[in-house]
Scaffold this active site. Structure first.
Site, PDB file in Angstrom:
ATOM      1  CG  HIS A 106      -0.530   0.216   2.507  1.00 57.69           C
ATOM      2  ND1 HIS A 106      -0.219  -0.797   3.382  1.00 57.69           N
ATOM      3  CD2 HIS A 106      -0.299   1.357   3.183  1.00 57.69           C
ATOM      4  CE1 HIS A 106       0.183  -0.277   4.524  1.00 57.69           C
ATOM      5  NE2 HIS A 106       0.143   1.032   4.433  1.00 57.69           N
ATOM      6  CG  ASP A 242       0.427  -4.155   2.809  1.00 59.27           C
ATOM      7  OD1 ASP A 242       0.939  -3.661   1.791  1.00 59.27           O
ATOM      8  OD2 ASP A 242      -0.345  -3.531   3.552  1.00 59.27           O
ATOM      9  CB  SER A 672       2.813   1.612   6.379  1.00 52.29           C
ATOM     10  OG  SER A 672       1.562   1.196   6.812  1.00 52.29           O
TER      11      SER A 672
HETATM   12  N1  ARG Z   1      -4.499   0.086   7.605  1.00 56.57           N
HETATM   13  C1  ARG Z   1      -3.211   0.099   6.998  1.00 56.57           C
HETATM   14  C2  ARG Z   1      -2.611   1.502   7.090  1.00 56.57           C
HETATM   15  O1  ARG Z   1      -3.082   2.311   7.796  1.00 56.57           O
HETATM   16  C3  ARG Z   1      -3.251  -0.411   5.616  1.00 56.57           C
HETATM   17  C4  ARG Z   1      -3.922   0.454   4.618  1.00 56.57           C
HETATM   18  C5  ARG Z   1      -3.926  -0.034   3.209  1.00 56.57           C
HETATM   19  N2  ARG Z   1      -4.918  -1.044   2.928  1.00 56.57           N
HETATM   20  C6  ARG Z   1      -6.216  -0.772   2.634  1.00 56.57           C
HETATM   21  N3  ARG Z   1      -7.033  -1.776   2.413  1.00 56.57           N
HETATM   22  N4  ARG Z   1      -6.702   0.437   2.577  1.00 56.57           N
HETATM   23  O2  ARG Z   1      -1.949   2.033   6.249  1.00 56.57           O
HETATM   24  N1  GLU Z   2      -1.009   1.009   7.685  1.00 60.53           N
HETATM   25  C1  GLU Z   2      -0.426   2.075   8.430  1.00 60.53           C
HETATM   26  C2  GLU Z   2       0.489   2.990   7.629  1.00 60.53           C
HETATM   27  O1  GLU Z   2       0.255   3.280   6.489  1.00 60.53           O
HETATM   28  C3  GLU Z   2       0.276   1.496   9.575  1.00 60.53           C
HETATM   29  C4  GLU Z   2      -0.732   0.979  10.467  1.00 60.53           C
HETATM   30  C5  GLU Z   2      -0.917   1.897  11.616  1.00 60.53           C
HETATM   31  O2  GLU Z   2      -1.477   2.982  11.505  1.00 60.53           O
HETATM   32  O3  GLU Z   2      -0.444   1.425  12.661  1.00 60.53           O
HETATM   33  O4  GLU Z   2       1.421   3.550   8.137  1.00 60.53           O
END
Ligand code: ARG
Ligand code: GLU
Length: 743
Positions: A106, A242, A672
């Site tokens: 991502h 990921d 991330s």
């Molecule tokens: N929750 C994770 C973060 O904050 C992954 C986000 C990307 N994935 C998604 N399905 N939107 O970045």
């Molecule tokens: N998916 C998140 C990011 O893009 C990390 C997950 C979180 O927020 O801990 O940094």
């Protein structure tokens, strides 16, 4: 209890305070409980240069086998030299001596999307370079290393006094920082960055080195890299691979350089070794990266507002926006490719805020804040010096939050709605060009070229039909959910003239404006600069945009800014007070996109009554979730075949392929792509998420349910090796077996 060993949570603090009043044997008993509890105190995003002073002892107790100097060192290479701020929004790490870097899928998504089309869709198919020549350049993407970090609080706060207004204070600080930057000795290829910590009580300087030629090397298909999509996002158990890979290129001297075919793969000061041994429950792990923003030291009044006003407002707007997008994306492949990244980014915070409210509620965050504030107030009142400085700071903060509430709500509405209506963003870009021209008429052509280049990118991912529907939905919220004074009168007028029909004004606007295509914009601006700017300003989208902006800047901004300045000042005092009053507590500064290390042990958690989660997932779970042809849970045939043949190479454990695991590392957005390291500093996983129940860790960390989610590095290697057959990449890496004595 010596300071520096323990990072007590608020509960422990309460306990500590009460100790003083207890009998001796109880104290001994409780100290024992305390010392066993301290190994589960995983809260904190620590500054790497202070680990030795603040954390090393505890880290070793928790299982770390290396020293703080192996993590951060300015006289020889250390782990920090393998850690990268990736494009300023994610973390990445160096995993080969040829500048190969690893980050999340991502995080690389925008780059992957930019190289994709419906015919050649790397999001869907994945992308792999089997030699350097196949790697793809990504204009604008950069990789920043931290060379060293220094405390410059004294210089930055020089001649700053407590009687200054916030504005005077800031201008003195800016002046000091400019002077500091001028005087500071650095190499020509280095940059300097000065950042505020502890709400302006401390300042640190970062010497950085930024590489600008970063090429795409590999990405699995989204059915692996984003397996489970929005349903699984922020959730455990998780089965997402990921990850994506890039390579840093440097000039012939290994120094940063703009893209050039003559550049060569970067030779790093340090690359991470990769462990094939995995982790088990209780193992020590560290996550090293660039967490972007947390607010751990807010008063309860602020937390309450987040839970009851701000989060719900933002969640409501995003729910509407997502419903619009998904309706189009499900029906149209081309729109799906165009809007994948936008959808994911809107959905991401949407779901996070929901988890945040839930977690703050379930862990009684407001009560915990109230308890903490009680102790604070008692201590302050009992000490004449503190009393003279801090007696009213909490009540003043409460009052200030009450005052800012309506402005903050209006701000959330404006900030959430405006960027989601792309027509408004395009109008803003045009406005930027007009303003530039007014300042410097001679630069018109340059401004126009720059604008067109930017818009060309915008329109690649733009569909006027989608945008029109978005406009219709969100503008209705903008009008109906806000007080009349915050609503653009121009818009109110349009509605009055059109029977209050949002559909009619949307139809009308999108058929009349020239801002829905680059060709129309070019035609509109094809005149002398003066005429072009008049034509642009007469466009109905521009008129609406500029009236909405004007309304905001007259009825919201002044109140917002004034109250925010007051809050900043009070929060700075409250932060300083907490540092003084809770001397026994080991404080870490809120995240601010600077390099931090967090550590904790691998472990599951109890999500709610009768629900207890294990800490590992396996490929069996992918097959359990598999739904052929599904938007979120499809699985590539090749992966199914490998699974059925159990063709996992050296990456499986007793015939099962591990996929993801969780631990109690305190992470946030920006982490991330951060490496998860074992006790020796070897790479064991790639951080990419947190569990939903624990997303409130940004505001109030709770060790019982806050867990970060990592993809097991062995799954990453399995995908590269067996699925993509990119043996060239595996060959570059340094694979080790620490648990078999081969560190
Ligand atoms: N929750 C994770 C973060 O904050 C992954 C986000 C990307 N994935 C998604 N399905 N939107 O970045
Ligand atoms: N998916 C998140 C990011 O893009 C990390 C997950 C979180 O927020 O801990 O940094």
């Amino acid at each position: 209890m010596r300071p520096g060993i323990l990072a007590p949570t608020d509960n422990f603090l309460h306990l500590f305070f009460n100790l003083v009043y207890m009998k001796k044997y109880t104290i001994v008993l409780l100290l024992f409980v305390f010392s066993t509890l301290r190994s589960i105190a995983d809260e904190g995003m620590w500054l790497p240069q202070l680990l030795q002073a603040l954390n090393e002892k505890q880290m070793k107790k928790m299982g770390m086998k290396i020293s703080a100097a192996d993590i951060y060192n300015i006289s020889k290479s250390s782990l920090k030299d393998a850690i990268i701020s990736f494009g300023g929004f994610c973390t990445a790490e160096v995993i080969s001596d040829k500048g190969l870097i690893l980050t999340n899928h991502h995080c690389g998504l925008d780059a992957i999307q930019n190289h994709s089309s419906v015919e050649n869709n790397y999001i869907q198919k994945g992308f792999w370079a089997y030699n350097y020549g196949q790697e793809l350049q990504n204009p604008g993407l950069f990789a920043t290393f931290i060379v060293r970090i220094e405390d410059v609080s004294k210089q930055v706060l020089n001649e700053v006094t407590s009687t200054m207004s916030e504005k005077e204070r800031q201008s003195q600080i800016d002046k000091n920082i400019n002077q500091l930057k001028k005087d500071y000795k650095k190499e020509s290829f280095e940059d300097i960055l000065v950042r505020s910590f502890f709400d302006g009580n401390k300042y640190f300087l970062f010497v950085t080195e930024t590489y600008k030629d970063v090429r795409l090397v590999g990405a699995p298909p989204a059915s692996i890299g984003n397996f489970g999509k929005d349903t699984d996002n922020w959730m455990w158990p998780r089965h997402t691979g990921d990850f994506s890979m890039f390579r840093i290129y440097a000039d012939k001297n290994n120094k940063p350089a703009a893209y050039s075919p003559d550049n060569v793969p970067y030779t790093p000061k340090r690359s991470l070794k990769i462990s094939l041994d995995g982790t088990k429950e209780g193992d020590f792990t560290m996550v090293f990266g660039f967490p972007s923003r947390t607010t751990q030291y807010l008063p309860g009044a602020a937390v309450k507002q987040i839970m009851q006003v701000n989060d719900p407002a933002k969640i409501g707007i995003r729910a509407k926006a997502l419903a619009v997008l998904i309706g189009f994306m499900r029906k149209d492949e081309h729109i799906k490719v165009q809007y994948t990244a936008k959808y994911a980014s809107i959905e991401n915070a949407y779901k996070k805020w929901q988890g945040e409210v839930l977690g703050l509620t379930s862990t009684n965050a407001l009560q915990k804040k109230a308890d903490y504030e009680n102790i604070f107030q008692q201590r302050v009142n009992a000490n004449p010096e503190w009393k003279s400085k801090y007696a009213n700071v909490l009540s003043e903060l409460s009052a200030a939050y009450q005052k800012i509430e309506p402005f903050a709500y209006a701000r959330d509405y404006y900030n959430e709605i405006m960027p989601k209506i792309e027509l408004m963003g395009i109008a803003a870009d045009l406005n930027g060009m007009a303003n530039g021209y007014q300042k410097e008429p001679a630069s018109y052509q340059k401004l126009k070229d720059k604008l067109f280049a930017k818009l060309e990118e915008t329109f690649k991912e733009y569909n006027a039909g989608v945008d029109k529907k978005m406009f219709e939905s969100l503008i209705e919220m903008y009008v109906k959910d806000q007080k009349a004074a915050n609503v653009s009168p121009y818009l109110t007028g349009l509605l009055a003239a059109n029977n209050q029909s949002y559909t009619t004004i949307a139809e009308d606007l999108y058929s009349k404006t020239a801002f829905t295509s680059l060709d129309k914009i070019k035609a509109l601006l094809n005149a002398t600069p003066e005429e072009a700017i008049i034509a642009m300003k007469n466009d109905p989208a521009f008129m609406l945009y500029s009236d909405m902006q004007k309304t905001y800047s007259t009825s919201v901004s002044p109140g917002l800014n004034e109250n925010q300045a007051e809050i900043n000042k009070l929060q700075r005092a409250y932060m300083q007070a907490q540092l003084e009053v809770f001397k026994e507590k080991n404080f870490y500064p809120d995240a601010n996109s600077t390099l931090r290390l967090t550590y904790g042990n691998v472990k599951g958690y109890r999500a709610r009554d009768a629900v207890k989660y294990d800490y590992y997932t396996y490929m069996d779970g992918i097959m359990e979730k598999y739904k052929p042809g599904d938007y979120e849970f499809d699985v590539p045939q090749k992966l199914i075949d490998l699974y059925n043949k159990k063709d996992f190479g050296p990456y499986a454990v007793k015939g099962r392929q591990p996929v993801c695991f969780i631990a109690a590392n305190h992470t946030t957005g920006g982490n991330s792509g951060s490496p998860a390291l074992d006790a020796y500093g070897n790479l064991v996983g790639l951080n990419f998420d947190r569990v939903w129940e624990g997303t409130m860790s940004d505001i109030n960390y709770d060790p019982s349910i806050c867990r970060n989610i990592m993809v097991d590095i062995r799954y990453v290697l399995f995908i590269i090796d067996k699925f993509a057959e990119a043996k060239n990449l595996i060959a570059e890496m340094n694979l080790v077996h620490p648990k078999q004595g081969k560190k």
